[in-house]
Design a protein around this motif. Structure first.
Motif, PDB file in Angstrom:
ATOM      1  N   ASP A 163     -70.445 -58.885-114.224  1.00  0.00           N
ATOM      2  CA  ASP A 163     -70.376 -60.195-113.578  1.00  0.00           C
ATOM      3  C   ASP A 163     -70.224 -61.326-114.579  1.00  0.00           C
ATOM      4  OD1 ASP A 163     -70.769 -58.877-111.156  1.00  0.00           O
ATOM      5  OD2 ASP A 163     -72.961 -59.007-111.349  1.00  0.00           O
ATOM      6  N   ASN A 164     -70.768 -61.159-115.781  1.00  0.00           N
ATOM      7  CA  ASN A 164     -70.751 -62.258-116.755  1.00  0.00           C
ATOM      8  C   ASN A 164     -70.613 -61.690-118.163  1.00  0.00           C
ATOM      9  OD1 ASN A 164     -70.924 -64.785-117.923  1.00  0.00           O
ATOM     10  ND2 ASN A 164     -73.172 -64.831-117.868  1.00  0.00           N
ATOM     11  N   PRO A 165     -69.412 -61.242-118.543  1.00  0.00           N
ATOM     12  CA  PRO A 165     -69.238 -60.690-119.895  1.00  0.00           C
ATOM     13  C   PRO A 165     -69.319 -61.781-120.954  1.00  0.00           C
ATOM     14  CG  PRO A 165     -67.131 -60.829-118.749  1.00  0.00           C
ATOM     15  CD  PRO A 165     -68.173 -61.214-117.746  1.00  0.00           C
ATOM     16  N   THR A 166     -70.117 -61.542-121.960  1.00  0.00           N
ATOM     17  CA  THR A 166     -70.288 -62.480-123.077  1.00  0.00           C
ATOM     18  C   THR A 166     -70.265 -61.713-124.382  1.00  0.00           C
ATOM     19  OG1 THR A 166     -72.697 -62.290-123.010  1.00  0.00           O
ATOM     20  CG2 THR A 166     -71.692 -64.022-121.635  1.00  0.00           C
ATOM     21  N   PRO A 167     -69.954 -62.376-125.494  1.00  0.00           N
ATOM     22  CA  PRO A 167     -69.981 -61.697-126.796  1.00  0.00           C
ATOM     23  C   PRO A 167     -71.356 -61.128-127.144  1.00  0.00           C
ATOM     24  CG  PRO A 167     -68.754 -63.747-126.948  1.00  0.00           C
ATOM     25  CD  PRO A 167     -69.402 -63.732-125.596  1.00  0.00           C
ATOM     26  N   ASP A 168     -72.419 -61.811-126.696  1.00  0.00           N
ATOM     27  CA  ASP A 168     -73.767 -61.315-126.999  1.00  0.00           C
ATOM     28  C   ASP A 168     -74.013 -59.961-126.339  1.00  0.00           C
ATOM     29  OD1 ASP A 168     -76.546 -61.701-128.016  1.00  0.00           O
ATOM     30  OD2 ASP A 168     -76.973 -61.639-125.865  1.00  0.00           O
TER      31      ASP A 168
END
Length: 351
Positions: free
Chosen positions: A167-172
């Motif tokens: 739902d919310n891909p982030t680098p972290d």
């Protein structure tokens, strides 16, 4: 293994006892018979015109001898059956214990009473084998349970991170997934090494060079924690697998760095003593309870309240791998708590 039915050992011993008794009795009867007959005349009036003669003696003594042999046969069979049963009773207990162990009950013991003999020696050896087998099976079960738990943890974390990243891909999240995946790979490689460390090659190895190589590899990790890393000693030669012995040395040094105090010290020393090659790794740290020391070489065991760097957390197999490698090289591993805190780990290998 299927076998055709045959006579029991008790029946064979019984027939052997009865046969020995019968042969002995027959020899005695024959000796007495011929000793008496040779001195008696073979005529109707006997010696000096009076009886007995050979004919009468053969009639009287023959019946008595036949009766005696029949009695000896019965006594030999009955007594042999009883004695064979007494002699083979320990074997019956050992066979029963083997059947119980074959059904998976390894806690059963024979514990034959009485003075030492061949059967007691066999029973004691069988009890020792069962004790060692039970210990190995218990260790394998603990290892399988702990390995399943350790492998399940990174997989569960990976699934949770993937659900969030959907739902919310982030680098972290990608970085965290990479770290979890790396930990799972490290655990798998450690398990493979632990299973393969039983087979080693025998090549000349200098433990001092391995200690310097391990220290050079782990120096950045030690400097990051502010730990002083010293390597001392002299060239120390042993025979074994260079790859496994390097992994053993690296695990010991890394374990000494990870389980240490900030700004602590790690000392690696190599030398020879009494025909053995010695590698010792000593570190500072919090005091280690003596009753905890024997469990540190078990897989997935970590010392309670030991200082660890979270960025370098291991998988709990470091000392277990060291123990396996040392045993494969026919050496010994000693762990001694330092009074001021930390551990002194000593590896002794055949020179």
């Amino acid at each position: 293994m299927p076998r055709r039915p045959g006579p029991s050992a008790r029946l064979k011993l019984t027939l052997s006892y009865a046969g020995v008794v019968m042969v002995t009795g027959a020899v005695l009867v024959a000796v007495v018979w011929f000793s008496l007959l040779r001195y008696l005349p073979d005529n109707s009036k006997g010696l000096l015109g009076i009886s007995p003669n050979q004919y009468l003696l053969s009639r009287i003594f023959g019946r008595a001898a036949a009766t005696a042999l029949i009695v000896l046969l019965v006594v030999g069979l009955v007594g042999g059956w009883f004695l064979a049963g007494r002699m083979l009773a320990p074997l019956t207990k050992i066979a029963d214990a083997a059947r119980v162990a074959a059904d998976g009950e390894l806690s059963h013991r024979i514990r034959l009473e009485g003075r030492q003999d061949e059967f007691r020696t066999l029973a004691d050896a069988f009890d020792t084998m069962l004790e060692q087998l039970e210990s190995h099976v218990a260790a394998q079960r603990r290892f399988a349970a702990n390995a399943s738990h350790e492998l399940r943890t990174p997989l569960a974390i990976t699934r949770a991170l993937l659900d969030v990243a959907r739902d919310n891909p982030t680098p972290d999240l990608v970085n965290r997934l990479h770290a979890v995946n790396t930990r799972a790979i490290d655990l798998t490689e450690a398990l493979l090494l632990l299973s393969r460390s039983g087979t080693v090659t025998h090549e000349p190895v200098d433990l001092s060079l391995l200690a310097e190589e391990a220290a050079e590899t782990l120096l950045p990790q030690a400097e990051q924690r502010g730990i002083t890393l010293d390597v001392t000693g002299e060239p120390t030669h042993a025979a074994g697998s260079p790859t496994l012995l390097l992994r053993m040395t690296t695990n010991l040094v890394q374990n000494a760095i990870v389980h240490n105090l900030p700004a602590g010290r790690v000392t690696v020393h190599t030398g020879s003593s009494a025909g053995t090659s010695v590698l010792s790794v000593e570190n500072t740290g919090l005091p280690v309870p003596p009753d905890l020391v024997p469990t540190l070489v078990e897989p997935f065991q970590r010392g309670a309240e030991r200082v660890r760097a979270t960025e370098h957390d291991g998988v709990g197999l470091g000392l277990a791998i060291v123990q396996s490698i040392v045993q494969a090289h026919h050496g010994t591993l000693d762990l001694v708590p330092r009074p001021a805190g930390g551990l002194l780990v000593t590896v002794r290998l055949p020179a």
